[in-house]
Enzyme design. Structure first.
Site, PDB file in Angstrom:
ATOM      1  CE1 TYR A  37      49.517  56.134  58.868  1.00  0.00           C
ATOM      2  CE2 TYR A  37      48.869  56.073  56.552  1.00  0.00           C
ATOM      3  CZ  TYR A  37      48.989  55.451  57.791  1.00  0.00           C
ATOM      4  OH  TYR A  37      48.576  54.155  57.941  1.00  0.00           O
ATOM      5  CE  LYS A  92      39.739  62.884  87.806  1.00  0.00           C
ATOM      6  NZ  LYS A  92      39.238  63.078  89.161  1.00  0.00           N
TER       7      LYS A  92
END
Length: 755
Positions: A37, A92
């Site tokens: 970060y 999925k």
């Protein structure tokens, strides 16, 4: 508890749902976090700002797919809305990850129109490498996909339309071939005229079915030109309006070659199938109940009937998981702008071709253990067949390149290696060895030629140019078995009745006459294929041998030890397992041969194992294991590994780091090895582990395999005078092929040393 109760418990078990986000880089230190970060992340941001294509290099975009749905046509549940559809979309995502290592964000969007959905997906394009549209009702699904394919620069794929089309298309290609029907002369009837039916009809045209041969039937009957002219059907159905007279489904099916059901269960009776043309193709794919049950359809057709349904409890399951993960994998890896017709046709053709290949044992076991062979009951691969990734994704990537939609061109010659790495480190490592084997195949004699697994392994070795296999056994039996198994090759066989066997008996007698073996006994011993194969290798008629599929390990090992023996510079053979984890490879010895090795044995088998590791392009770092760390315990059980490590370190010919004795965690954990024992000769964790006795080695590899999820290759036999490997009873064809590949590489190395 019923299936629904089990499913509810499965989904609510902590943590709820089926997906989570995991980090792919270290986050253990302050420096790690500063790179992940602020402030480090500014670097890749600036690079992407300067060149947007760098997003594929610095972010997960290139392996991230959006699964998008409004829940308006969820499975067989209908319009249940976006929130209730979330378990399906998460599922999925599971399939994408499980079968093709593709990451997914599932996006259930609450929209009121196709235009709103289009706007949502367009706004999210920077995040994703592809978009999978799911469970969106017709006709909105057509408008959404068509618009997004034009407006986005990443692949968009509505699986409900194209998934069924591609998989059933593969089944159609093979069914017509089996039945001797010409695809450009087919009469095809569709029951149903929704998104799946229309997309499948379009795709069948791409495969060669003439538009004039397609009849579509909806709830109002045959979709005719008169109905289209009267505005009775939408523009998508009108595309397949027929000039034939009005009628119902039964009338449409009379004389048809193919029935495709994408409607509702139970609407076709046996009489309707019986009225079709001879040798009909029947694809009743309504879920969960097909238009006609598989057994009824098989019994009703005249001649040979090929039947495929959407159900897993019948042969020929048309399952979309055979398509979308691998189509997206190929599209993402080629950075395709779209998934075009050429890519879909390539996927269907690859699936059809794969169904003609010998089926791996792992797949056979997963589906009940009964033989699976190309024919009317097997026209499309099984969903759990791992080879689908290696066949479909490259075919799709190649089609993307050739059709001009790819933005990068992966090296297709090495592409499969990268795909195998996604399914596990052991596949990646074995690819290294098998590629070496293919560069210079050797003659490998398989001692148990009458065993089906050995015969099928021989076929694969020959077909993939890994080795030139020779089978020991009954020639007539082996060749008839090859025909029975559908193996299209004529295996080379050494039969006990061959003239050469007398020469082998003479040689065996010479080798063993001072061990109490008479000439007659030598001839009798050759009835044991292990002795016959061993002599063939010893006299140079074969370069390597494999055995063990039908015998206990010690029984199978004895003949090659007696006939071939250990290498000139070796007194001991050793059994080695290669264990693979996500980012780590370990070689464990001895796991099968030496019960209680002393310092001399440990020293020698360490050398053997290090040499074997190099066959896999691994630089060995060896640790002699114990329950003691560098003298922390001093008793007779710690002396052998300590002394072996000392001897190896003192030997100038040992060109690899080695140390011990040490505990297992010390050997494999960097923070212990370099943090506590900075004096160690190992500056990186060990990858070759030597166990103090057979008991410890055997227990360790089985625990790591079973509880640690390690992939395994072996046992590989090291230290023999000629390449010999003994498989474990019950090993499948893939295991045998892998060990044969190792044997070929061993033989290549032996040939190189002789020069």
């Amino acid at each position: 508890m019923g299936l629904e109760d089990d499913a509810l418990e499965y989904h609510r078990r902590d943590p709820p749902g089926k997906l989570e986000i995991a980090t792919t880089k270290p986050t253990n230190t302050q420096r790690d976090l500063s790179l992940a970060y602020s402030p480090g992340v500014a670097g890749p941001c600036r690079e992407i700002d300067a060149d947007p294509t760098d997003a594929f290099e610095y972010t997960s975009k290139g392996n991230l797919v959006a699964v998008v749905s409004d829940g308006s046509a969820t499975l067989g549940l209908g319009d249940i809305g976006p929130l209730a559809s979330k378990p399906v979309m998460e599922g999925k995502g599971v399939l994408f990850k499980r079968f093709a290592d593709i990451d997914v964000f599932d996006l259930e969007v609450d929209v009121g129109s196709a235009e709103e959905m289009i706007g949502v997906v367009e706004a999210l394009e920077p995040t994703f490498g592809g978009v999978n549209l799911e469970d969106i009702a017709a006709p909105a699904c057509f408008r959404v996909e068509e618009h997004l394919k034009d407006s986005l620069s990443i692949p968009v794929f509505h699986d409900d339309q194209h998934g069924t089309a591609i998989i059933s298309g593969a089944a159609l290609l093979n069914a017509t071939d089996i039945l001797g029907k010409a695809i450009d002369d087919l009469e095809v009837v569709f029951s149903g005229a929704g998104a799946s039916a229309i997309a499948t009809a379009r795709f069948f045209e791409s495969l060669g079915v003439p538009a004039s041969g397609i009849t579509m039937v909806d709830s109002g009957g045959i979709v005719t030109a008169d109905r289209a002219a009267a505005g009775d059907v939408n523009e998508y159905k009108a595309e397949f309006a027929s000039d034939r007279p009005a009628g119902d489904l039964a009338e449409a099916m009379v004389g048809a070659d193919v029935f495709v059901g994408l409607s509702v269960g139970g609407i076709v009776d046996p009489e309707m199938v019986a009225a079709m043309a001879e040798d009909p193709i029947v694809f009743p794919m309504a879920n969960p109940d097909p238009e006609i049950d598989y057994p009824a359809a098989k019994a009703a057709g005249e001649g040979t009937t090929v039947v495929a349904t959407g159900r897993s409890d019948y042969p020929n399951q048309v399952n979309n998981v055979l398509g979308f993960p691998f189509i997206f994998r190929g599209a993402l890896d080629a950075r395709a702008r779209t998934i075009n017709e050429e890519m879909k046709v390539a996927a269907a053709q690859a699936l059809a071709a794969l169904a003609r290949e010998d089926v791996p044992d792992a797949v056979v076991k997963a589906y009940g253990g009964e033989a699976i062979q190309f024919g009317p009951e097997y026209v499309i691969p099984k969903p759990l067949d791992p080879r689908v990734l290696f066949e479909v994704a490259p075919a799709v990537a190649r089609a993307a390149i050739e059709s001009g939609t790819a933005r990068q061109q992966p090296d297709l010659d090495t592409y499969v290696e990268g795909l195998e790495a996604r399914l596990g480190k052991s596949r990646e490592m074995m690819r290294v060895v098998l590629n070496k084997a293919k560069s210079d195949p050797k003659r490998v004699v398989l001692a148990e030629g009458n065993d089906d697994a050995m015969l099928r392994a021989a076929y694969q070795l020959a077909d993939r140019s890994i080795a030139d296999p020779v089978l020991v056994g009954d020639r007539e039996w082996i060749r008839s078995s090859a025909e029975r198994l559908g193996l299209s090759f004529t295996p080379e066989v050494v039969d006990l009745d061959d003239e050469d066997v007398e020469r082998y008996a003479d040689r065996l007698y010479e080798l063993r006459k001072r061990k109490g073996v008479t000439r007659r006994e030598a001839r009798d011993l050759l009835a044991n294929g292990d002795y016959l194969a061993s002599v063939m290798v010893e006299v140079g008629d074969a370069d390597a041998m494999l055995t063990g599929a039908t015998n206990h390990y010690p029984s199978a090992l004895r003949p090659p030890l007696e006939v071939i023996g250990t290498a000139p510079d070796a007194e001991y053979a050793a059994g080695v397992y290669m264990l693979t984890f996500r980012n780590q490879v370990l070689f464990l010895a001895d796991t099968t041969v030496n019960p209680d090795p002393d310092a001399e044995v440990l020293t020698e088998i360490t050398r053997h194992t290090a040499t074997l590791a190099r066959r896999f392009n691994v630089d060995p770092r060896a640790a002699l294991l114990s329950y003691s760390d560098f003298g922390s315990v001093d008793d007779e059980r710690t002396h052998a590994p300590r002394e072996a490590a000392r001897r190896l370190r003192a030997d100038p010919e040992v060109q690899f780091p080695v140390d011990g004795e040490m505990q297992a965690d010390t050997a494999v954990l960097r923070e212990i090895l370099t943090g506590t024992y900075e004096f160690s000769a190992l500056d990186d964790p060990a990858n070759v582990l030597l166990f103090p006795n057979l008991e410890a080695g055997n227990i360790a590899y089985k625990l790591l395999q079973t509880l640690g999820g390690a992939g395994t290759v072996g046992p590989m036999l090291a230290g023999m005078n000629r390449p010999v490997h003994v498989v474990q009873r019950g090993d499948d064809v893939e295991d045998i092929v892998n060990l044969a590949g190792v044997a070929v590489v061993d033989a290549q190395a032996a040939k190189h040393r002789q020069k």
